[in-house]
Scaffold this motif. Sequence first.
Motif, PDB file in Angstrom:
ATOM      1  N   ARG A 178      26.354  29.505  20.784  1.00 44.81           N
ATOM      2  CA  ARG A 178      25.999  30.730  21.502  1.00 44.81           C
ATOM      3  C   ARG A 178      25.952  31.969  20.621  1.00 44.81           C
ATOM      4  N   ALA A 179      26.388  31.842  19.373  1.00 41.54           N
ATOM      5  CA  ALA A 179      26.534  33.013  18.509  1.00 41.54           C
ATOM      6  C   ALA A 179      25.237  33.817  18.395  1.00 41.54           C
ATOM      7  N   GLY A 180      24.096  33.107  18.377  1.00 39.55           N
ATOM      8  CA  GLY A 180      22.813  33.776  18.238  1.00 39.55           C
ATOM      9  C   GLY A 180      22.468  34.695  19.403  1.00 39.55           C
ATOM     10  N   ASP A 181      23.173  34.524  20.537  1.00 41.51           N
ATOM     11  CA  ASP A 181      22.938  35.376  21.705  1.00 41.51           C
ATOM     12  C   ASP A 181      23.621  36.728  21.561  1.00 41.51           C
ATOM     13  N   PHE A 182      24.513  36.819  20.585  1.00 45.59           N
ATOM     14  CA  PHE A 182      25.298  38.043  20.428  1.00 45.59           C
ATOM     15  C   PHE A 182      24.888  38.807  19.182  1.00 45.59           C
ATOM     16  N   ARG A 183      25.139  40.101  19.231  1.00 53.02           N
ATOM     17  CA  ARG A 183      24.841  40.943  18.076  1.00 53.02           C
ATOM     18  C   ARG A 183      26.116  41.525  17.515  1.00 53.02           C
ATOM     19  N   CYS A 184      26.088  41.730  16.201  1.00 52.61           N
ATOM     20  CA  CYS A 184      27.219  42.359  15.522  1.00 52.61           C
ATOM     21  C   CYS A 184      27.410  43.760  16.092  1.00 52.61           C
ATOM     22  N   PRO A 185      28.656  44.113  16.497  1.00 58.80           N
ATOM     23  CA  PRO A 185      28.881  45.448  17.070  1.00 58.80           C
ATOM     24  C   PRO A 185      28.726  46.556  16.031  1.00 58.80           C
ATOM     25  N   VAL A 186      28.697  46.194  14.764  1.00 57.07           N
ATOM     26  CA  VAL A 186      28.603  47.210  13.712  1.00 57.07           C
ATOM     27  C   VAL A 186      27.164  47.377  13.215  1.00 57.07           C
TER      28      VAL A 186
ATOM     29  N   SER B  46      21.830  39.832  14.536  1.00 53.42           N
ATOM     30  CA  SER B  46      22.218  38.597  15.201  1.00 53.42           C
ATOM     31  C   SER B  46      23.416  37.946  14.521  1.00 53.42           C
ATOM     32  N   LEU B  47      24.283  37.364  15.344  1.00 54.52           N
ATOM     33  CA  LEU B  47      25.463  36.685  14.805  1.00 54.52           C
ATOM     34  C   LEU B  47      25.225  35.185  14.647  1.00 54.52           C
ATOM     35  N   ALA B  48      23.950  34.783  14.648  1.00 57.72           N
ATOM     36  CA  ALA B  48      23.625  33.355  14.588  1.00 57.72           C
ATOM     37  C   ALA B  48      24.280  32.642  13.397  1.00 57.72           C
ATOM     38  N   ASP B  49      24.382  33.312  12.259  1.00 56.99           N
ATOM     39  CA  ASP B  49      24.940  32.670  11.070  1.00 56.99           C
ATOM     40  C   ASP B  49      26.349  33.162  10.750  1.00 56.99           C
TER      41      ASP B  49
END
Length: 103
Positions: A10-18, A22-25
């Motif tokens: 699911r990481a790719g669905d989220f974005r880095c808050p900073v 994408s947090l995919a990797d």
Amino acid sequence: MDIMAFLRQRAGDFRCPVCRRSLADCELEELAHRGAHYTVQVTCTHCSMAFLVALEVQGGGEAQVERVEAPPITPDEILEVHRALSGHEGTLTALLERPAKRD
Ligand SMILES: [Zn+2]
């Protein structure tokens, strides 16, 4: 369920808050696990910012993100505050109002 596999998926669905990318990797590390509650450290591969995600696994095996916590304070930041305080005379409020210096 394998919470880490779920997060990886699911990481790719989220974005880095900073950096908002994408947090995919991203890198994932399980820090704590108590019952249905998990605390996972997520490290953004783009800006290297690490932050904590708290999750709760629901009855049906679905995991739900409870909250994303602010990036943990690094030892460097503590040193920076210590340095700022050591040369400071006056109220703490005055210190906080001063623009942060970064080098
Ligand atoms: Zn980032």
